[in-house]
Motif scaffolding. Structure first.
Motif, mmCIF file in Angstrom:
data_model
loop_
_atom_site.group_PDB
_atom_site.id
_atom_site.type_symbol
_atom_site.label_atom_id
_atom_site.label_comp_id
_atom_site.label_asym_id
_atom_site.label_seq_id
_atom_site.Cartn_x
_atom_site.Cartn_y
_atom_site.Cartn_z
ATOM 1 N N PRO A 41 0.841 -1.207 0.000
ATOM 2 C CA PRO A 41 0.000 0.000 0.000
ATOM 3 C C PRO A 41 0.873 1.253 0.000
ATOM 4 O O PRO A 41 1.895 1.317 0.677
ATOM 5 C CB PRO A 41 -0.793 -0.121 1.304
ATOM 6 C CG PRO A 41 -0.806 -1.590 1.601
ATOM 7 C CD PRO A 41 0.510 -2.116 1.087
ATOM 8 N N GLY A 42 0.486 2.235 -0.805
ATOM 9 C CA GLY A 42 1.237 3.474 -0.895
ATOM 10 C C GLY A 42 2.292 3.480 -1.994
ATOM 11 O O GLY A 42 2.770 4.527 -2.387
ATOM 12 N N GLN A 43 2.669 2.309 -2.467
ATOM 13 C CA GLN A 43 3.632 2.238 -3.569
ATOM 14 C C GLN A 43 2.909 2.702 -4.840
ATOM 15 O O GLN A 43 1.894 2.134 -5.208
ATOM 16 C CB GLN A 43 4.146 0.801 -3.746
ATOM 17 C CG GLN A 43 5.005 0.570 -4.970
ATOM 18 C CD GLN A 43 6.350 1.283 -4.910
ATOM 19 O OE1 GLN A 43 6.892 1.514 -3.853
ATOM 20 N NE2 GLN A 43 6.857 1.647 -6.061
ATOM 21 N N PRO A 44 3.408 3.743 -5.528
ATOM 22 C CA PRO A 44 2.663 4.332 -6.631
ATOM 23 C C PRO A 44 2.819 3.649 -7.983
ATOM 24 O O PRO A 44 2.068 3.940 -8.898
ATOM 25 C CB PRO A 44 3.229 5.754 -6.700
ATOM 26 C CG PRO A 44 4.643 5.600 -6.230
ATOM 27 C CD PRO A 44 4.591 4.530 -5.168
ATOM 28 N N ASN A 45 3.777 2.730 -8.114
ATOM 29 C CA ASN A 45 4.059 2.141 -9.425
ATOM 30 C C ASN A 45 4.162 0.628 -9.351
ATOM 31 O O ASN A 45 4.469 0.062 -8.307
ATOM 32 C CB ASN A 45 5.379 2.696 -9.975
ATOM 33 C CG ASN A 45 5.411 4.203 -10.007
ATOM 34 O OD1 ASN A 45 4.403 4.850 -10.260
ATOM 35 N ND2 ASN A 45 6.560 4.782 -9.713
ATOM 36 N N SER A 46 3.931 -0.006 -10.499
ATOM 37 C CA SER A 46 4.096 -1.452 -10.610
ATOM 38 C C SER A 46 4.478 -1.767 -12.053
ATOM 39 O O SER A 46 4.625 -0.866 -12.886
ATOM 40 C CB SER A 46 2.804 -2.182 -10.219
ATOM 41 O OG SER A 46 3.040 -3.587 -10.206
ATOM 42 N N ALA A 47 4.627 -3.050 -12.334
ATOM 43 C CA ALA A 47 4.977 -3.480 -13.686
ATOM 44 C C ALA A 47 4.170 -4.706 -14.059
ATOM 45 O O ALA A 47 3.793 -5.505 -13.202
ATOM 46 C CB ALA A 47 6.469 -3.798 -13.771
ATOM 47 N N SER A 48 3.922 -4.840 -15.354
ATOM 48 C CA SER A 48 3.246 -6.019 -15.881
ATOM 49 C C SER A 48 4.219 -6.737 -16.813
ATOM 50 O O SER A 48 4.932 -6.110 -17.595
ATOM 51 C CB SER A 48 1.976 -5.629 -16.634
ATOM 52 O OG SER A 48 1.322 -6.786 -17.108
ATOM 53 N N LEU A 49 4.237 -8.044 -16.701
ATOM 54 C CA LEU A 49 5.152 -8.881 -17.465
ATOM 55 C C LEU A 49 4.348 -9.948 -18.187
ATOM 56 O O LEU A 49 3.275 -10.346 -17.734
ATOM 57 C CB LEU A 49 6.180 -9.494 -16.517
ATOM 58 C CG LEU A 49 6.875 -8.458 -15.626
ATOM 59 C CD1 LEU A 49 7.516 -9.108 -14.420
ATOM 60 C CD2 LEU A 49 7.874 -7.669 -16.416
ATOM 61 N N MET A 50 4.867 -10.434 -19.313
ATOM 62 C CA MET A 50 4.136 -11.416 -20.122
ATOM 63 C C MET A 50 5.011 -11.886 -21.268
ATOM 64 O O MET A 50 6.078 -11.323 -21.514
ATOM 65 C CB MET A 50 2.849 -10.797 -20.669
ATOM 66 C CG MET A 50 3.082 -9.610 -21.592
ATOM 67 S SD MET A 50 1.594 -8.609 -21.934
ATOM 68 C CE MET A 50 1.398 -7.702 -20.418
ATOM 69 N N THR A 51 4.545 -12.890 -21.980
ATOM 70 C CA THR A 51 5.199 -13.330 -23.215
ATOM 71 C C THR A 51 4.238 -13.048 -24.365
ATOM 72 O O THR A 51 3.076 -13.467 -24.324
ATOM 73 C CB THR A 51 5.545 -14.834 -23.164
ATOM 74 O OG1 THR A 51 6.441 -15.052 -22.073
ATOM 75 C CG2 THR A 51 6.198 -15.287 -24.456
ATOM 76 N N LEU A 52 4.732 -12.341 -25.380
ATOM 77 C CA LEU A 52 3.941 -11.990 -26.562
ATOM 78 C C LEU A 52 4.434 -12.816 -27.738
ATOM 79 O O LEU A 52 5.639 -12.845 -28.006
ATOM 80 C CB LEU A 52 4.086 -10.501 -26.875
ATOM 81 C CG LEU A 52 3.725 -9.548 -25.745
ATOM 82 C CD1 LEU A 52 4.101 -8.118 -26.103
ATOM 83 C CD2 LEU A 52 2.249 -9.651 -25.420
#
Length: 160
Positions: A41-52
């Motif tokens: 909570p409070g962390q303003p950023n994240s990342a999304s990962l995947m295989t395309l």
């Protein structure tokens, strides 16, 4: 009436036959192992990962992504600069014909800046991948909590 019915049948056949010829890039790309990282909570950023995977015979360009879960969604990569790993935005991600591209920790990824909602493990967020031709691939991306995990008897740590 008969002429109109025949025209409708002919047009329907033409569009159903020719639709692969007019398919957008989004119709040619499949996504596997997609997830977005849960953050404290409070962390303003994240990342999304995947295989395309680009199933077409032509190269495809991913130009961006969108999600109501963040104010800004950008394509990013990590590079080594002056002995430091640095993250930077990229304008595009090339998807070569017939190949897969991994968006993974320490490499290419979808950066979510200014989170608009809490990322709760087990839930999903909406995301759209945007291609150079303007087509969009709509996704439901699961939120995953990453944990440190002991590996083998060597007591090495890795992000999982």
């Amino acid at each position: 009436m008969r002429k109109t019915a025949n025209s409708v049948i002919l047009l329907s056949a033409l569009f159903s036959f020719s639709s692969p010829l007019f398919a957008g890039a989004a119709d040619q790309v499949s996504v596997a192992d997609a997830y977005v990282r849960a953050v404290p909570p409070g962390q303003p950023n994240s990342a999304s990962l995947m295989t395309l995977t680009n199933a077409s015979a032509s190269d495809i360009v991913l130009k961006g992504a969108e999600s109501p879960a963040a104010k800004v969604v950008e394509l990013h990569t990590h590079t080594m600069s002056e002995g430091m790993m640095r993250m930077r935005q990229v304008e595009k991600i090339d998807l070569p014909a017939g190949q897969s591209v991994k968006l993974q920790p320490g490499g290419l990824h979808v950066m979510m800046i200014g989170l608009q909602q809490e990322l709760v493990p087990g839930e999903q967020i909406d995301m759209a991948l945007v291609f150079e031709d303007g087509s969009k691939l709509q996704l439901k991306v699961p939120v995953v909590k990453l944990q440190m995990k002991m590996q083998d008897a060597g007591m090495k740590h890795k992000m999982h």
